[in-house]
Scaffold this active site. Structure first.
Site, mmCIF file in Angstrom:
data_model
loop_
_atom_site.group_PDB
_atom_site.id
_atom_site.type_symbol
_atom_site.label_atom_id
_atom_site.label_comp_id
_atom_site.label_asym_id
_atom_site.label_seq_id
_atom_site.Cartn_x
_atom_site.Cartn_y
_atom_site.Cartn_z
ATOM 1 N N LYS A 11 0.852 -1.205 0.000
ATOM 2 C CA LYS A 11 0.000 0.000 0.000
ATOM 3 C C LYS A 11 0.888 1.257 0.000
ATOM 4 O O LYS A 11 1.975 1.226 -0.563
ATOM 5 C CB LYS A 11 -0.994 -0.047 1.163
ATOM 6 C CG LYS A 11 -1.801 -1.358 1.143
ATOM 7 C CD LYS A 11 -3.017 -1.360 2.019
ATOM 8 C CE LYS A 11 -3.714 -2.711 1.915
ATOM 9 N NZ LYS A 11 -4.971 -2.775 2.686
ATOM 10 N N HIS A 97 -8.446 -3.239 -6.387
ATOM 11 C CA HIS A 97 -8.423 -3.293 -4.922
ATOM 12 C C HIS A 97 -9.560 -2.428 -4.384
ATOM 13 O O HIS A 97 -9.861 -1.370 -4.940
ATOM 14 C CB HIS A 97 -7.070 -2.803 -4.391
ATOM 15 C CG HIS A 97 -6.881 -3.110 -2.945
ATOM 16 N ND1 HIS A 97 -7.487 -2.361 -1.955
ATOM 17 C CD2 HIS A 97 -6.209 -4.105 -2.319
ATOM 18 C CE1 HIS A 97 -7.173 -2.881 -0.777
ATOM 19 N NE2 HIS A 97 -6.406 -3.943 -0.971
ATOM 20 N N GLU A 169 -11.149 -10.353 -1.267
ATOM 21 C CA GLU A 169 -10.838 -9.559 -0.081
ATOM 22 C C GLU A 169 -12.127 -8.938 0.457
ATOM 23 O O GLU A 169 -12.558 -7.886 -0.037
ATOM 24 C CB GLU A 169 -9.852 -8.437 -0.436
ATOM 25 C CG GLU A 169 -8.523 -8.942 -0.948
ATOM 26 C CD GLU A 169 -7.411 -7.915 -0.717
ATOM 27 O OE1 GLU A 169 -6.423 -8.287 -0.073
ATOM 28 O OE2 GLU A 169 -7.542 -6.759 -1.137
HETATM 29 P P1 13P Z 1 -4.658 -6.224 5.595
HETATM 30 O O1 13P Z 1 -3.871 -7.507 5.484
HETATM 31 O O2 13P Z 1 -3.871 -5.103 6.185
HETATM 32 O O3 13P Z 1 -5.997 -6.427 6.190
HETATM 33 O O4 13P Z 1 -4.920 -5.756 4.065
HETATM 34 C C1 13P Z 1 -5.389 -6.668 3.148
HETATM 35 C C2 13P Z 1 -5.297 -6.049 1.802
HETATM 36 O O5 13P Z 1 -5.986 -5.079 1.518
HETATM 37 C C3 13P Z 1 -4.331 -6.600 0.858
HETATM 38 O O6 13P Z 1 -4.517 -6.087 -0.418
#
Ligand code: 13P
Length: 252
Positions: A11, A97, A169
């Protein structure tokens, strides 16, 4: 072919020296503990791609971006094209995403364009789907994921679809510490594989890699990865911690 993959999504974290340090330690770790058929992908901020691609030389480890433009080139100030990403040595790109869908209003048709543009430039696409909490609570989660995949991915011809990985996700599990239970993950992954089967047939469905993402960490990775339709993880916060990330890979 169906793969076992752990992808880290950094990120908007780490400056260039911190990114280089993390990539260097992860690369050396897998040099001494070989991946034996598993794959690791480091999805870094754009400005890290070139440097991290030069560091990551271990078999099974590759680099990815977190987004790309839907345009080929031109007057799009601040955008990064798929061909630019490819030119850094990166081999993968995350598309769709939830943070892009929600904060930057990326809709299904734009994501379909991004996916096509990434594939035209020989990037493997990690295509994300997943519902927000009210959608799960109202039992709309299957419909939401179906729509996201049908509109963003299933328009691809089979050859192109085979170059994509799907990441489920659930938005309510991202960065919240609230992981989907192994049963919830398996249920949705099984549903997704069924959708792939309907569109592309049994063989393609069996070959499709489906990753789980959302508060996945070393302590819960093994129970998530033990499910027959969970082929690995897309990891946010825990991918910034070298030992945590390597232990997630070990759990696969
Ligand atoms: P987290 O593992 O911090 O919950 O984030 C997941 C994510 O968005 C991976 O792209």
């Amino acid at each position: 072919m169906r793969k076992k993959i752990v992808a880290g999504n950094w990120k908007m974290n780490l400056d260039i020296s911190e990114g280089i340090e993390l990539a260097t330690t992860i690369n050396s770790h897998f040099l001494t503990s070989p991946l034996e058929g598993k794959e690791v992908i480091l999805c870094t901020p754009f400005i890290h791609l070139n440097a991290v691609s030069a560091i990551v030389k271990t078999a099974g480890v590759s680099v990815g971006a977190q987004n790309c433009s839907n345009h080929k080139s031109g007057a799009y100030t601040g955008e990064i094209s798929a061909s630019m990403i490819h030119s850094t040595g990166a081999k993968n790109v995350i598309i769709g995403h939830s943070e892009r869908r929600i904060y930057y209003a990326e809709n299904d048709s734009m994501l379909a364009e991004k996916t096509a543009e990434a594939l035209r430039n020989n990037l493997r696409v990690i295509f994300c789907c997943g519902e927000v909490l009210p959608e799960r609570e109202s039992n709309a989660h299957f419909d939401v994921v179906k729509r996201q995949l049908e509109n963003g991915l299933f328009m691809l011809p089979e050859d192109d679809f085979r170059k994509c990985v799907i990441a489920y996700e659930p938005v309510w599990a991202i960065g919240t510490g609230k992981t989907a239970s192994p049963a919830q993950a398996q249920e949705m992954h099984h549903f997704i594989r069924g959708l792939v089967e309907k569109h592309y047939g049994t063989k393609v469905a069996a070959d499709t890699t489906i990753l789980y993402g959302g508060s996945c960490k070393a302590s819960n990775a093994a129970e998530l990865f033990a499910n027959p339709d969970v082929d690995g993880g897309l990891i946010g916060g825990a991918s910034l911690l070298k030992d945590e990330f390597c232990n997630i890979v070990k759990a696969l």
